[in-house]
Design a protein around this motif. Sequence first.
Motif, PDB file in Angstrom:
ATOM      1  N   PRO A  92     -25.148  90.507  95.646  1.00 59.11           N
ATOM      2  CA  PRO A  92     -25.659  91.402  96.715  1.00 59.11           C
ATOM      3  C   PRO A  92     -27.183  91.430  96.765  1.00 59.11           C
ATOM      4  O   PRO A  92     -27.779  91.408  97.843  1.00 59.11           O
ATOM      5  CB  PRO A  92     -25.080  92.757  96.331  1.00 59.11           C
ATOM      6  N   ALA A  93     -27.821  91.464  95.582  1.00 56.90           N
ATOM      7  CA  ALA A  93     -29.285  91.495  95.557  1.00 56.90           C
ATOM      8  C   ALA A  93     -29.871  90.192  96.088  1.00 56.90           C
ATOM      9  O   ALA A  93     -30.888  90.183  96.799  1.00 56.90           O
ATOM     10  CB  ALA A  93     -29.778  91.758  94.133  1.00 56.90           C
ATOM     11  N   GLN A  94     -29.183  89.066  95.732  1.00 54.95           N
ATOM     12  CA  GLN A  94     -29.667  87.778  96.233  1.00 54.95           C
ATOM     13  C   GLN A  94     -29.540  87.671  97.758  1.00 54.95           C
ATOM     14  O   GLN A  94     -30.392  87.095  98.424  1.00 54.95           O
ATOM     15  CB  GLN A  94     -28.882  86.653  95.550  1.00 54.95           C
ATOM     16  N   LEU A  95     -28.456  88.231  98.300  1.00 56.86           N
ATOM     17  CA  LEU A  95     -28.290  88.232  99.755  1.00 56.86           C
ATOM     18  C   LEU A  95     -29.378  89.057 100.433  1.00 56.86           C
ATOM     19  O   LEU A  95     -29.926  88.662 101.467  1.00 56.86           O
ATOM     20  CB  LEU A  95     -26.902  88.762 100.135  1.00 56.86           C
ATOM     21  N   ARG A  96     -29.668  90.236  99.839  1.00 57.35           N
ATOM     22  CA  ARG A  96     -30.735  91.059 100.402  1.00 57.35           C
ATOM     23  C   ARG A  96     -32.074  90.329 100.347  1.00 57.35           C
ATOM     24  O   ARG A  96     -32.900  90.397 101.269  1.00 57.35           O
ATOM     25  CB  ARG A  96     -30.819  92.399  99.662  1.00 57.35           C
ATOM     26  N   LEU A  97     -32.308  89.581  99.233  1.00 57.62           N
ATOM     27  CA  LEU A  97     -33.538  88.799  99.104  1.00 57.62           C
ATOM     28  C   LEU A  97     -33.610  87.729 100.200  1.00 57.62           C
ATOM     29  O   LEU A  97     -34.652  87.544 100.838  1.00 57.62           O
ATOM     30  CB  LEU A  97     -33.589  88.143  97.722  1.00 57.62           C
ATOM     31  N   ALA A 102     -35.925  85.537 105.080  1.00 56.74           N
ATOM     32  CA  ALA A 102     -35.690  84.956 106.410  1.00 56.74           C
ATOM     33  C   ALA A 102     -36.368  85.782 107.491  1.00 56.74           C
ATOM     34  O   ALA A 102     -36.967  85.238 108.430  1.00 56.74           O
ATOM     35  CB  ALA A 102     -34.186  84.854 106.675  1.00 56.74           C
ATOM     36  N   ALA A 103     -36.286  87.113 107.378  1.00 58.42           N
ATOM     37  CA  ALA A 103     -36.898  87.990 108.378  1.00 58.42           C
ATOM     38  C   ALA A 103     -38.414  87.803 108.415  1.00 58.42           C
ATOM     39  O   ALA A 103     -39.031  87.710 109.488  1.00 58.42           O
ATOM     40  CB  ALA A 103     -36.550  89.450 108.083  1.00 58.42           C
ATOM     41  N   ILE A 104     -39.023  87.725 107.199  1.00 56.27           N
ATOM     42  CA  ILE A 104     -40.479  87.538 107.151  1.00 56.27           C
ATOM     43  C   ILE A 104     -40.874  86.190 107.757  1.00 56.27           C
ATOM     44  O   ILE A 104     -41.824  86.080 108.556  1.00 56.27           O
ATOM     45  CB  ILE A 104     -40.966  87.650 105.693  1.00 56.27           C
ATOM     46  N   THR A 105     -40.139  85.124 107.388  1.00 61.55           N
ATOM     47  CA  THR A 105     -40.466  83.780 107.877  1.00 61.55           C
ATOM     48  C   THR A 105     -40.298  83.675 109.394  1.00 61.55           C
ATOM     49  O   THR A 105     -41.166  83.148 110.105  1.00 61.55           O
ATOM     50  CB  THR A 105     -39.567  82.742 107.194  1.00 61.55           C
ATOM     51  N   ILE A 106     -39.148  84.205 109.872  1.00 61.43           N
ATOM     52  CA  ILE A 106     -38.886  84.125 111.316  1.00 61.43           C
ATOM     53  C   ILE A 106     -39.897  84.943 112.101  1.00 61.43           C
ATOM     54  O   ILE A 106     -40.418  84.490 113.152  1.00 61.43           O
ATOM     55  CB  ILE A 106     -37.449  84.598 111.615  1.00 61.43           C
TER      56      ILE A 106
END
Length: 529
Positions: A92-97, A102-106
Motif C-alpha cells: 500500500p505504501a509503495q502504491l501511494r509512493l 506520477a502526479a508530480i511528474t505529470i
Amino acid sequence: MVSSITLKLINRRGTVSHEIALGLIALALAVAVFYVDAFTEIESAIAVLYVIVLLLAAEILTRIGTTLLAIVSIILTLFAYFYSHGFEENVPAQLRLAVSLAAITITCALILRNETARVGLIEANLHLRDSETRYRYIFEHSRIALWERDYSAVRSFLMSLKAEGVSDLKDYYRTNPGVIVACTGLIRTIAANDAAMELLGHMTDGLHSRTMRRYIAPDDDTFLDLMDAIFCGERHFEGKGNLITENGESRLVIMSMSFPEDPSAFNRVVVGMVDITQREMMQKALREAQDELARASRAATVGTLSASLAHELNQPLGAIVVNAQTLLRWLNREPPDLAAVRRSAERIIRDSQRASEIIHNTRSMLTQGDRTPEQVDLETLIEETRALMEHDFQRDMVEFDVSPAETPLAVKAIRIELQQVLINLVTNAVQAMRETAIDRRKILVSLGRKDDIFVSLSVRDFGPGISEEAMAKLFTPFFTTKPSGMGMGLSICRSTLEARGGQLIAGNHPEGGAIFEMIIPIEDDHDQH
C-alpha cells in the motif's frame, strides 16, 4: 507623464508583492507536506499535495525552475518514504509512493507544455499585432483609394433571393430594379483611407453615414456586376465604372476586391479603386491623334503616288512628243518619207503602250490587283530599254554598252516593274553626265549571276559620282540634286525591288562615276509565298 510613470511603478510594485506572496505560500506548503509525509503516522498519499506547490510556483518560476522544483519534490517524497518505511515490503505504501511520483511528474509536464503553448500564443499575438499594424499603415498611407466595407448583410440578402428560387440576378433586376437600391443600403462602410476621401471629395462627416449609391453614376452597371459576383459565389471582382464626386465631377475608376471563402468574414472586405480618368482621356486623345495621322498619311500617300505617276509617265510621254514631231517632219517632206513615218508611228505606239502599262501597274498597286509574275529574259529587257531610250542617247550623245552574262539569265518577275527601275537608273545616268566631256559619256550595263538565288544587274555611268552628303539621303523621298527633279525616282526603285525580295545598292566606282546594282531574285518572293 509623471502620473503615467507613477502608475507603472505602482503596478510593478504590486506585481513583485504578488510574486513574493506566492513564493512564501508555496514554500510553506512544501514544508508542511514534507513534515506530514515524513514525520506523522498518516497513511495517505500526502506527497500528492506537492502538485499544489508546483502550480503555485509555476507563475513565478521559469521552465528550468519548475523542473528543478519538481525534482526536489520527487527527492523529498522518496526521502519521506524511506524514512518512514525503510526498505521493508509495504505494497500500500509503495502504491501511494507511485501515485505521488506520477502526479508530480505529470503535473510538471503539463505545466511545461502549457508554458510552451502560452509563449507560442504570446508570439502569435505579437505577430498578429505587428501584421495588423503593418496592414493599418499600408491601408492609411496607400495612394490607392481603399475602403473596408461590411458586405455580410447584402450577402445574406442575395443568398435569401437564391433560396427563393432566383437563379439569374441580372434577369431578376430587369423586373425588380429596386433590388440594387436595397443592396446598396445594406452595405456599411467601416473605414476609408485619405486617398478614398480625396477620390470622392473631402467630407466633414466622413463616409460612415453615407450610402455609396450617392456616388454611383445612374447609368453605371458596375454595381450590378458586383452584386452578381457575390450572388454567383465568385472569389474576385474587377470592373470599370463611373463615380460622381461631391462636387458633381465624373471619375472613371477600376474597382477591385477579393471575397473571403468563409461567409462570416464578409463583414470586412477591402475594396480598392484606381482613378483612370486621366489615362482614359490621354488614350482618347491618342486615338484621335492616330486617326488624324492616318488621314494625313492617306493624303501623303495620294501625293506620293501622284508624284510617282508623274515621274514614271514623263519619259514615255516625252518620247511620244518627240516621235510625233519627227513624224510631222517626215510628212512635210516632198515627197513624204512614208518608211520613216511608219517607224515614228511604231515608236509612238510602243511608248503609248508603255505609258498604258505604267498606269495599269499603278492602278493595280492602289486596288491590290493581281499582277502575275512572268519569266523575264534580262538581256531582252535591256535591249528593249535601249530601244525605248534611243532618242535620249542620241540627244545627249551617250554611248550605251552591255556586258552580257556568260549564259542567258531569266527571272520570274513583273516585267513592267523591272523595266521602270532600269529606265529610271539609265535616265539618271544620262542626266548625271551632261557636264561630262562627250568622249567620256558612257553607260555600262553589266549582267551576271550573284548566287543560286539572285542575279545582279548593274548600271554604271562615268559622271562625277555621288557625294557623301547625297549618299546619306539618296533613297529618301523628295531628296534630289537636280534643279527640276522631284526626288521620287530612286525611292520608288528601291521600294519596288524590296517589295519583291530584291535590293538596290548605290555606290561610287573606283575608276570614277556612280554605279547602281539591282539585286533581283530568280524566283519572285511573293510568288513563293
